[in-house]
Motif scaffolding. Structure first.
Motif, PDB file in Angstrom:
ATOM      1  N   ASN A  30       0.810  -1.229   0.000  1.00  0.00           N
ATOM      2  CA  ASN A  30       0.000   0.000   0.000  1.00  0.00           C
ATOM      3  C   ASN A  30       0.842   1.276   0.000  1.00  0.00           C
ATOM      4  N   PHE A  31       1.899   1.310  -0.793  1.00  0.00           N
ATOM      5  CA  PHE A  31       2.728   2.514  -0.891  1.00  0.00           C
ATOM      6  C   PHE A  31       1.953   3.607  -1.617  1.00  0.00           C
ATOM      7  N   LYS A  32       1.945   4.821  -1.039  1.00  0.00           N
ATOM      8  CA  LYS A  32       1.308   5.944  -1.723  1.00  0.00           C
ATOM      9  C   LYS A  32       1.941   7.256  -1.295  1.00  0.00           C
ATOM     10  N   VAL A  33       1.855   8.234  -2.189  1.00  0.00           N
ATOM     11  CA  VAL A  33       2.347   9.580  -1.919  1.00  0.00           C
ATOM     12  C   VAL A  33       1.160  10.379  -1.400  1.00  0.00           C
ATOM     13  N   ASP A  34       1.251  10.829  -0.146  1.00  0.00           N
ATOM     14  CA  ASP A  34       0.158  11.582   0.465  1.00  0.00           C
ATOM     15  C   ASP A  34       0.172  13.049   0.059  1.00  0.00           C
ATOM     16  N   SER A  35       1.361  13.619  -0.022  1.00  0.00           N
ATOM     17  CA  SER A  35       1.489  15.005  -0.495  1.00  0.00           C
ATOM     18  C   SER A  35       2.839  15.150  -1.178  1.00  0.00           C
ATOM     19  N   LEU A  36       2.873  15.970  -2.221  1.00  0.00           N
ATOM     20  CA  LEU A  36       4.072  16.144  -3.022  1.00  0.00           C
ATOM     21  C   LEU A  36       4.476  17.606  -2.989  1.00  0.00           C
ATOM     22  N   GLY A  37       5.732  17.878  -2.671  1.00  0.00           N
ATOM     23  CA  GLY A  37       6.232  19.240  -2.622  1.00  0.00           C
ATOM     24  C   GLY A  37       7.661  19.301  -3.124  1.00  0.00           C
ATOM     25  N   PHE A  38       8.160  20.518  -3.377  1.00  0.00           N
ATOM     26  CA  PHE A  38       9.527  20.667  -3.867  1.00  0.00           C
ATOM     27  C   PHE A  38      10.555  20.432  -2.767  1.00  0.00           C
ATOM     28  N   GLU A  39      10.253  20.855  -1.555  1.00  0.00           N
ATOM     29  CA  GLU A  39      11.183  20.705  -0.439  1.00  0.00           C
ATOM     30  C   GLU A  39      10.939  19.407   0.324  1.00  0.00           C
ATOM     31  N   VAL A  98       9.615  13.059   3.505  1.00  0.00           N
ATOM     32  CA  VAL A  98      10.797  12.808   2.693  1.00  0.00           C
ATOM     33  C   VAL A  98      11.434  14.131   2.290  1.00  0.00           C
ATOM     34  N   ASN A  99      12.739  14.235   2.521  1.00  0.00           N
ATOM     35  CA  ASN A  99      13.510  15.392   2.097  1.00  0.00           C
ATOM     36  C   ASN A  99      13.739  15.264   0.587  1.00  0.00           C
ATOM     37  N   MET A 100      13.097  16.109  -0.211  1.00  0.00           N
ATOM     38  CA  MET A 100      13.125  15.973  -1.664  1.00  0.00           C
ATOM     39  C   MET A 100      14.510  16.268  -2.248  1.00  0.00           C
ATOM     40  N   LYS A 101      15.286  17.156  -1.638  1.00  0.00           N
ATOM     41  CA  LYS A 101      16.640  17.442  -2.147  1.00  0.00           C
ATOM     42  C   LYS A 101      17.470  16.165  -2.153  1.00  0.00           C
ATOM     43  N   ASN A 102      17.397  15.414  -1.068  1.00  0.00           N
ATOM     44  CA  ASN A 102      18.174  14.182  -0.989  1.00  0.00           C
ATOM     45  C   ASN A 102      17.608  13.085  -1.875  1.00  0.00           C
ATOM     46  N   LEU A 103      16.312  13.116  -2.104  1.00  0.00           N
ATOM     47  CA  LEU A 103      15.705  12.143  -3.009  1.00  0.00           C
ATOM     48  C   LEU A 103      16.204  12.366  -4.428  1.00  0.00           C
ATOM     49  N   PHE A 104      16.334  13.629  -4.829  1.00  0.00           N
ATOM     50  CA  PHE A 104      16.813  13.949  -6.175  1.00  0.00           C
ATOM     51  C   PHE A 104      18.253  13.489  -6.381  1.00  0.00           C
ATOM     52  N   LYS A 105      19.057  13.438  -5.317  1.00  0.00           N
ATOM     53  CA  LYS A 105      20.423  12.931  -5.425  1.00  0.00           C
ATOM     54  C   LYS A 105      20.420  11.469  -5.864  1.00  0.00           C
ATOM     55  N   ASN A 106      19.388  10.737  -5.460  1.00  0.00           N
ATOM     56  CA  ASN A 106      19.303   9.307  -5.773  1.00  0.00           C
ATOM     57  C   ASN A 106      18.640   9.024  -7.114  1.00  0.00           C
ATOM     58  N   THR A 107      18.022  10.036  -7.731  1.00  0.00           N
ATOM     59  CA  THR A 107      17.284   9.809  -8.972  1.00  0.00           C
ATOM     60  C   THR A 107      18.189   9.306 -10.078  1.00  0.00           C
ATOM     61  N   LEU A 108      19.332   9.948 -10.277  1.00  0.00           N
ATOM     62  CA  LEU A 108      20.247   9.531 -11.325  1.00  0.00           C
ATOM     63  C   LEU A 108      20.758   8.120 -11.076  1.00  0.00           C
TER      64      LEU A 108
END
Length: 148
Positions: A30-39, A98-108
């Motif tokens: 049941n993984f889901k994104v509850d809210s999405l933001g830039f930060e 979730v800290n989005m800055k650190n998530l973006f580091k893992n995207t690549l």
């Protein structure tokens, strides 16, 4: 009561002939994104574990940090008491910012690999008969992940 608590703890220790086994991770549901933001974003999921021990315990106050490929992803807290039966699967409902800055580091990294290193470090309180102890825990493992 102050005298009774150590006696009960000793009885509990002597009652268990072997060292208690760690909970076994089984599944993520049941993984889901509850809210999405830039930060910061919020996600929720159900984590499924198995208690391999011949006794039940109460679990409360999980507090841990989650890392993906050694980058801090976010903090997870659970402030509720759950009874876990012996030799049974149980579900831990989980919500995390979730800290989005650190998530973006893992995207690549995640685009070019099928497995990601997931690390979780923290503490939890477990107990029986009203006696709780704080137990540190650490988990590290590679998990399959696909963007496509």
């Amino acid at each position: 009561m102050k005298i009774l608590a150590p006696i009960l703890l000793l009885l509990l220790v002597f009652d268990s002939c072997k060292k208690p086994e760690s909970f076994e991770y089984r599944d993520l549901r049941n993984f889901k994104v509850d809210s999405l933001g830039f930060e910061q974003s919020a996600i929720s999921m159900d984590l499924v574990y198995f208690n391999p021990n011949n006794f039940g315990v109460d679990l409360k106050n999980i507090d841990c940090d989650v890392y993906v490929e050694h980058n801090y992803l976010g903090k997870y807290k659970l402030d509720t008491t759950m009874h876990i039966a012996k030799k049974s699967e149980f579900v831990v409902p989980s919500k995390m910012d979730v800290n989005m800055k650190n998530l973006f580091k893992n995207t690549l990294t995640s685009i070019f690999t099928k497995e990601l290193l997931l690390e979780v470090k923290g503490t939890t309180r477990v107990g029986k008969a009203g006696i709780y102890i704080t137990v540190p825990f650490s988990y590290s493992g590679r998990h399959e992940f696909s963007m496509f």
